[in-house]
Design a protein around this motif. Structure first.
Motif, PDB file in Angstrom:
ATOM      1  N   ASN A   2      16.485  67.484  65.200  1.00  0.00           N
ATOM      2  CA  ASN A   2      17.114  66.709  63.764  1.00  0.00           C
ATOM      3  C   ASN A   2      16.480  65.262  63.984  1.00  0.00           C
ATOM      4  O   ASN A   2      17.326  64.372  63.456  1.00  0.00           O
ATOM      5  CB  ASN A   2      18.358  66.821  63.821  1.00  0.00           C
ATOM      6  CG  ASN A   2      18.912  68.285  63.489  1.00  0.00           C
ATOM      7  OD1 ASN A   2      18.078  68.987  62.476  1.00  0.00           O
ATOM      8  ND2 ASN A   2      20.253  68.553  63.792  1.00  0.00           N
ATOM      9  N   TYR A   4      13.927  63.556  62.630  1.00  0.00           N
ATOM     10  CA  TYR A   4      12.877  63.563  61.642  1.00  0.00           C
ATOM     11  C   TYR A   4      12.107  62.438  61.528  1.00  0.00           C
ATOM     12  O   TYR A   4      10.981  62.165  61.290  1.00  0.00           O
ATOM     13  CB  TYR A   4      13.507  64.041  60.126  1.00  0.00           C
ATOM     14  CG  TYR A   4      14.252  65.314  60.300  1.00  0.00           C
ATOM     15  CD1 TYR A   4      13.642  66.404  60.806  1.00  0.00           C
ATOM     16  CD2 TYR A   4      15.558  65.554  60.102  1.00  0.00           C
ATOM     17  CE1 TYR A   4      14.178  67.930  60.870  1.00  0.00           C
ATOM     18  CE2 TYR A   4      16.446  66.610  60.155  1.00  0.00           C
ATOM     19  CZ  TYR A   4      15.658  67.731  60.615  1.00  0.00           C
ATOM     20  OH  TYR A   4      16.186  69.066  60.751  1.00  0.00           O
ATOM     21  N   GLN A   5      12.795  61.098  61.403  1.00  0.00           N
ATOM     22  CA  GLN A   5      11.967  59.797  61.562  1.00  0.00           C
ATOM     23  C   GLN A   5      11.229  59.573  62.747  1.00  0.00           C
ATOM     24  O   GLN A   5       9.929  59.359  62.501  1.00  0.00           O
ATOM     25  CB  GLN A   5      12.778  58.730  61.322  1.00  0.00           C
ATOM     26  CG  GLN A   5      12.153  57.435  61.174  1.00  0.00           C
ATOM     27  CD  GLN A   5      11.343  57.438  59.641  1.00  0.00           C
ATOM     28  OE1 GLN A   5      11.871  57.826  58.621  1.00  0.00           O
ATOM     29  NE2 GLN A   5      10.113  57.002  59.840  1.00  0.00           N
ATOM     30  N   ARG A  67       4.360  69.359  58.123  1.00  0.00           N
ATOM     31  CA  ARG A  67       5.324  68.837  59.054  1.00  0.00           C
ATOM     32  C   ARG A  67       5.833  67.525  58.472  1.00  0.00           C
ATOM     33  O   ARG A  67       6.960  67.525  58.270  1.00  0.00           O
ATOM     34  CB  ARG A  67       4.713  68.241  60.692  1.00  0.00           C
ATOM     35  CG  ARG A  67       4.443  69.767  61.343  1.00  0.00           C
ATOM     36  CD  ARG A  67       5.229  71.251  61.275  1.00  0.00           C
ATOM     37  NE  ARG A  67       6.645  71.002  61.332  1.00  0.00           N
ATOM     38  CZ  ARG A  67       7.501  71.812  60.857  1.00  0.00           C
ATOM     39  NH1 ARG A  67       6.988  72.853  60.635  1.00  0.00           N
ATOM     40  NH2 ARG A  67       8.914  71.630  60.925  1.00  0.00           N
ATOM     41  N   ALA A  71       9.629  67.169  57.366  1.00  0.00           N
ATOM     42  CA  ALA A  71      10.411  66.108  57.999  1.00  0.00           C
ATOM     43  C   ALA A  71      10.993  65.053  56.920  1.00  0.00           C
ATOM     44  O   ALA A  71      11.975  64.469  56.758  1.00  0.00           O
ATOM     45  CB  ALA A  71       9.640  65.170  58.891  1.00  0.00           C
ATOM     46  N   GLN A  72      10.135  64.846  55.756  1.00  0.00           N
ATOM     47  CA  GLN A  72      10.310  63.821  54.823  1.00  0.00           C
ATOM     48  C   GLN A  72      11.467  64.407  53.891  1.00  0.00           C
ATOM     49  O   GLN A  72      12.402  63.834  53.282  1.00  0.00           O
ATOM     50  CB  GLN A  72       9.322  63.213  53.953  1.00  0.00           C
ATOM     51  CG  GLN A  72       8.576  62.269  54.841  1.00  0.00           C
ATOM     52  CD  GLN A  72       7.078  62.188  54.441  1.00  0.00           C
ATOM     53  OE1 GLN A  72       6.529  62.879  53.641  1.00  0.00           O
ATOM     54  NE2 GLN A  72       6.520  60.944  54.728  1.00  0.00           N
ATOM     55  N   LYS A  74      13.760  66.422  54.984  1.00  0.00           N
ATOM     56  CA  LYS A  74      15.289  66.454  55.482  1.00  0.00           C
ATOM     57  C   LYS A  74      15.744  65.035  55.673  1.00  0.00           C
ATOM     58  O   LYS A  74      16.619  65.017  55.637  1.00  0.00           O
ATOM     59  CB  LYS A  74      14.773  66.840  56.975  1.00  0.00           C
ATOM     60  CG  LYS A  74      14.087  68.124  57.223  1.00  0.00           C
ATOM     61  CD  LYS A  74      15.333  69.249  57.050  1.00  0.00           C
ATOM     62  CE  LYS A  74      14.922  70.572  57.429  1.00  0.00           C
ATOM     63  NZ  LYS A  74      16.051  71.712  57.364  1.00  0.00           N
TER      64      LYS A  74
END
Length: 136
Positions: A2, A4-5, A67, A71-72, A74
């Protein structure tokens, strides 16, 4: 994990390194992925063609773009995520069903049903189960 950034930052920097642009640290201050945006005059299919990259528009592998998309989604950066998702989703669903499915799952998890729905429809039109299996 988790993170993501952190994943987004790693993908951006890693792709720059692979492209021999590691010294271009000025991109790190941008909150978006403008270095990997497609020029507006590219074809509507979203595919960058060899020899057609303009300054400031660097190519990005479809898997790395995928990917970034997930991630963005999320982290809730819907605008940037949709820009990348549209490029991924312009690919052939039969070749990239797994990527389509992961984007659809990310949209669904965040209750972005209007964005997940067309991916389900694409799977249905091609007789693919959402997890990438083809049925007859």
């Amino acid at each position: 994990m988790n993170e993501y950034q952190r994943a987004i930052d790693t993908i951006r920097k890693g792709c720059r390194w692979l492209q021999g642009r590691v010294a271009q640290k000025f991109w790190d201050v941008c909150d978006d992925d403008r270095e990997y945006d497609l020029p507006h005059e590219e074809g509507s299919d979203g595919v960058q063609r060899a020899g057609n990259v303009q300054p400031g528009y660097y190519p990005l592998d479809i898997n790395a773009r995928h990917r970034l998309t997930v991630a963005q989604i999320k982290i809730g950066d819907a605008e940037e995520a949709k820009m990348h998702a549209n490029i991924v989703l312009a690919q052939d669903v039969l070749d990239y069903a797994a990527l389509f499915g992961e984007i659809e799952d990310a949209y669904y998890e965040l209750e972005m049903y209007a964005d997940a729905g067309p991916i389900y429809e694409t799977f249905g039109a091609h007789h693919i189960l959402p997890f990438g299996c083809i049925f007859l």
